[in-house]
Design a protein around this motif. Structure first.
Motif, mmCIF file in Angstrom:
data_model
loop_
_atom_site.group_PDB
_atom_site.id
_atom_site.type_symbol
_atom_site.label_atom_id
_atom_site.label_comp_id
_atom_site.label_asym_id
_atom_site.label_seq_id
_atom_site.Cartn_x
_atom_site.Cartn_y
_atom_site.Cartn_z
ATOM 1 N N LEU A 1 0.818 -1.205 0.000
ATOM 2 C CA LEU A 1 0.000 0.000 0.000
ATOM 3 C C LEU A 1 0.857 1.262 0.000
ATOM 4 N N TYR A 2 2.006 1.243 0.680
ATOM 5 C CA TYR A 2 2.892 2.406 0.634
ATOM 6 C C TYR A 2 3.412 2.619 -0.793
ATOM 7 N N SER A 3 3.748 1.524 -1.467
ATOM 8 C CA SER A 3 4.179 1.633 -2.858
ATOM 9 C C SER A 3 3.060 2.190 -3.721
ATOM 10 N N LEU A 4 1.839 1.707 -3.474
ATOM 11 C CA LEU A 4 0.697 2.207 -4.218
ATOM 12 C C LEU A 4 0.459 3.686 -3.934
ATOM 13 N N ALA A 5 0.595 4.096 -2.670
ATOM 14 C CA ALA A 5 0.398 5.504 -2.312
ATOM 15 C C ALA A 5 1.373 6.397 -3.079
ATOM 16 N N GLN A 6 2.623 5.965 -3.212
ATOM 17 C CA GLN A 6 3.605 6.745 -3.959
ATOM 18 C C GLN A 6 3.220 6.833 -5.431
ATOM 19 N N THR A 7 2.723 5.718 -5.981
ATOM 20 C CA THR A 7 2.302 5.712 -7.383
ATOM 21 C C THR A 7 1.145 6.679 -7.609
ATOM 22 N N ILE A 8 0.149 6.627 -6.697
ATOM 23 C CA ILE A 8 -1.001 7.521 -6.822
ATOM 24 C C ILE A 8 -0.548 8.975 -6.726
ATOM 25 N N SER A 9 0.378 9.246 -5.810
ATOM 26 C CA SER A 9 0.882 10.603 -5.643
ATOM 27 C C SER A 9 1.523 11.112 -6.929
ATOM 28 N N ALA A 10 2.306 10.229 -7.577
ATOM 29 C CA ALA A 10 2.969 10.627 -8.820
ATOM 30 C C ALA A 10 1.957 10.874 -9.936
ATOM 31 N N LEU A 11 0.899 10.070 -9.975
ATOM 32 C CA LEU A 11 -0.083 10.189 -11.052
ATOM 33 C C LEU A 11 -1.029 11.365 -10.858
ATOM 34 N N THR A 12 -1.327 11.695 -9.611
ATOM 35 C CA THR A 12 -2.299 12.762 -9.345
ATOM 36 C C THR A 12 -1.649 14.101 -9.053
ATOM 37 N N GLY A 13 -0.389 14.070 -8.603
ATOM 38 C CA GLY A 13 0.285 15.306 -8.233
ATOM 39 C C GLY A 13 -0.099 15.797 -6.844
#
Length: 574
Positions: free
Chosen positions: A155-167
């Motif tokens: 989930l932490y990895s996913l959170a970083q991915t979402i952050s990169a995609l959404t800004g």
């Protein structure tokens, strides 16, 4: 978990507090449904849902549940009956009501028995309420478990991915508003700061969000909810999406806006991320872990042709007789964790593996937003996406209609693949190549689509400087690439005359191979070929005659010209 936390997760408009003689911090361990004939089913720590009894008829059941140590009892009440005046902090999350002698008697009974009493609206289904409460309690057990390292890591990895995609700044929470993971980043507002530090959403802020109807909308289904900025409460603009398993809420993803506006496709990315997060959270529930691992194994086996389609279709509930296709992704060779040329071997290996795991998250987010039933798996260093249940011509449809449906599906997945490859470049800083296999008529034929996607990726890795392609785009290039690969791997098919020409170039420092190849590529048009080589046409004529002399090749013979061209292409690739 404390009853207070459970109520914050469920809360208005489903449940009201009617009585709380021991306060709202009593511990709840389980949720059970009890009817008038099943009094003995309630145990210590249970939230007891009383069915088939309302008002005064439920009084003896309330007493019985209290004797057996129940933490709270829930009964159906009329919508205009009064709520218990709750402690400070719960008041903002529950509506005050008036009237109702039956409820007053039940409240008195619960007060004497020392058990909390909850009022459930008439329109709320008991099975719905039980499912929601159990979901919240299950999440509480999971996040308290010592073996959750893998889950929270995912989930932490996913959170970083979402952050990169959404800004934005991302927080992933369970159904009880506990923080399971969050992205890194500065400029956190007061709500995010308190949530991350306290590992759960602050109750005063949760009450505000509930009052604004945010939680009701998040529970209702798949919807990206926009929360406006509220400087007076220290809340910046947010996007939120509920995490669901079917109709069961599992949690929420919150994205706080930082110094820059959200990305243009932030909402689409958030929707895909919510679907992916649901898989992460469900995967780590005890009863689901084995099933989801089995699904991944079956998907990999299906792609390799090692299992019948029926096994996967039964597991993931997709139509095995409907069209499907496979897209494949691979990190381009020669890139490390920064996307630069490869450095030390060990650093390169670990960097590529890290990027591959991040790429799996990114691809899953994008494909989940496009199609809920899409499946992603990692096999042999490549990431494969199965797109099942594609549209086809209806009963009586013509061949041309079926072809149009397949072409439309392929075009849509091709556009998605391009978008994903671009996102990988912009958010992860890596070069990724994507290939889309042709649609096939059923799940059983999926290995053929996967094999085609692999052929395209193989050709990209050898000879094609492309990011995304389908077989129809590059069929000739793929066939030539495969032919050259076969020639390279079969020494007996190498022409020693071309090898002698290459050795002459190496020994003499000449450029006969490149000159002859350009000449053949331009069909013997000396002026065009010389212009490409930036030399005089007479110079090229001399080089061609010299190449014939050194190698012994007769370029007037069409068969020798053809095979020489292939051999020269092979030499250029080695």
């Amino acid at each position: 978990m404390p009853l207070r936390r459970l109520l914050l997760a469920v809360g208005d408009p489903l449940v009201d507090v009617l009585a709380a003689p021991a306060g709202l911090d009593v511990r709840v361990d389980n949720v059970v449904i009890v009817d008038p004939e099943d009094e003995a089913e309630a145990f210590a720590g249970d939230l007891v849902l009383l069915i088939g009894a309302r008002g005064s008829a439920a009084r003896h059941l309330v007493r019985a549940a209290a004797r057996r140590g129940a933490a709270a009892v829930a009964v159906k009440v009329h919508s205009d009956e009064p709520a218990y005046p709750p402690p400070q902090g719960w008041a903002a999350a529950s509506k005050a009501r008036r009237g109702g002698d039956e409820t007053a008697l039940l409240r008195s009974e619960a007060g004497d028995a020392g058990v909390a009493l909850l009022g459930v609206r008439p329109e709320v289904r008991w099975d719905q309420l039980q499912s929601l409460c159990r979901s919240v309690l299950d999440d509480a057990r999971l996040t308290a478990d010592a073996d959750l390292g893998e889950s929270t890591g995912d989930l932490y990895s996913l959170a970083q991915t979402i952050s990169a995609l959404t800004g934005g700044l991302v927080t992933i929470e369970d159904a009880a508003s506990r923080v399971l993971a969050h992205s890194s980043g500065e400029e956190a507002d007061e709500l995010r700061r308190l949530s991350v530090l306290g590992r759960r959403g602050p109750e005063q802020y949760l009450a505000l969000l509930r009052e604004w109807g945010v939680f009701s909308r998040l529970r209702a289904g798949e919807e990206v909810v926009r929360i406006d900025e509220h400087p007076e409460f220290g809340i910046r603009r947010r996007l939120a999406a509920g995490i669901h398993a079917g109709t069961q809420p599992l949690g929420t993803i919150w994205v706080q806006e930082g110094s820059a506006p959200f990305a243009g496709d932030a909402e689409e990315a958030l929707l895909g991320a919510a679907r992916m997060a649901a898989l992460h959270m469900v995967r780590h529930r005890t009863e689901a872990t084995v099933g989801l691992r089995l699904r991944d194994d079956l998907l990999a086996s299906l792609l390799e042709g090692g299992v019948e389609a029926a096994a996967l279709a039964d597991t993931i509930e997709v139509g095995r007789d409907r069209p499907a296709l496979v897209a494949a992704f691979a990190l381009a060779s020669g890139t490390d964790a920064r996307g630069d040329s490869a450095g030390a071997e060990e650093t390169d290996r670990s960097g590529r593996e890290l990027n591959r795991r991040r790429l799996v998250d990114l691809i899953t987010v994008h494909t989940a937003a496009y199609r809920r039933t899409s499946l992603v798996t990692l096999v042999g260093g490549r990431i494969y996406v199965l797109m099942p249940d594609l549209s086809r011509a209806g009963p009586g449809g013509t061949d041309s209609a079926g072809e149009a449906a397949r072409s439309s599906a392929e075009s849509a997945v091709l556009a998605l693949t391009r978008k994903t490859v671009e996102a990988a470049r912009s958010t992860l800083g890596v070069t990724v190549q994507g290939a889309v296999g042709s649609p096939v008529e059923s799940l059983a034929a999926v290995p053929g689509s996967r094999a085609e996607a692999d052929r395209i990726l193989d050709a990209m890795g050898r000879d094609l400087a492309l990011d995304v392609a389908t077989m129809s785009d590059v069929r000739t290039h793929v066939l030539i690439s495969e032919t050259l690969a076969y020639l390279r791997g079969t020494p007996a098919l190498r022409d020693p005359r071309v090898s002698a020409l290459a050795e002459h170039d190496t020994a003499q420092g000449s450029d006969l191979v490149a000159s002859l190849l350009t000449y053949l590529e331009d069909f013997g048009d000396v002026r065009t070929a010389a212009s490409r080589l930036h030399i005089h046409p007479n110079t090229l004529r001399y080089r061609v005659r010299r190449a014939e002399s050194v190698s012994g090749i007769d370029l007037s013979d069409p068969t020798q010209r053809l095979f020489t061209h292939l051999q020269l292409l092979m030499e250029r690739g080695t």
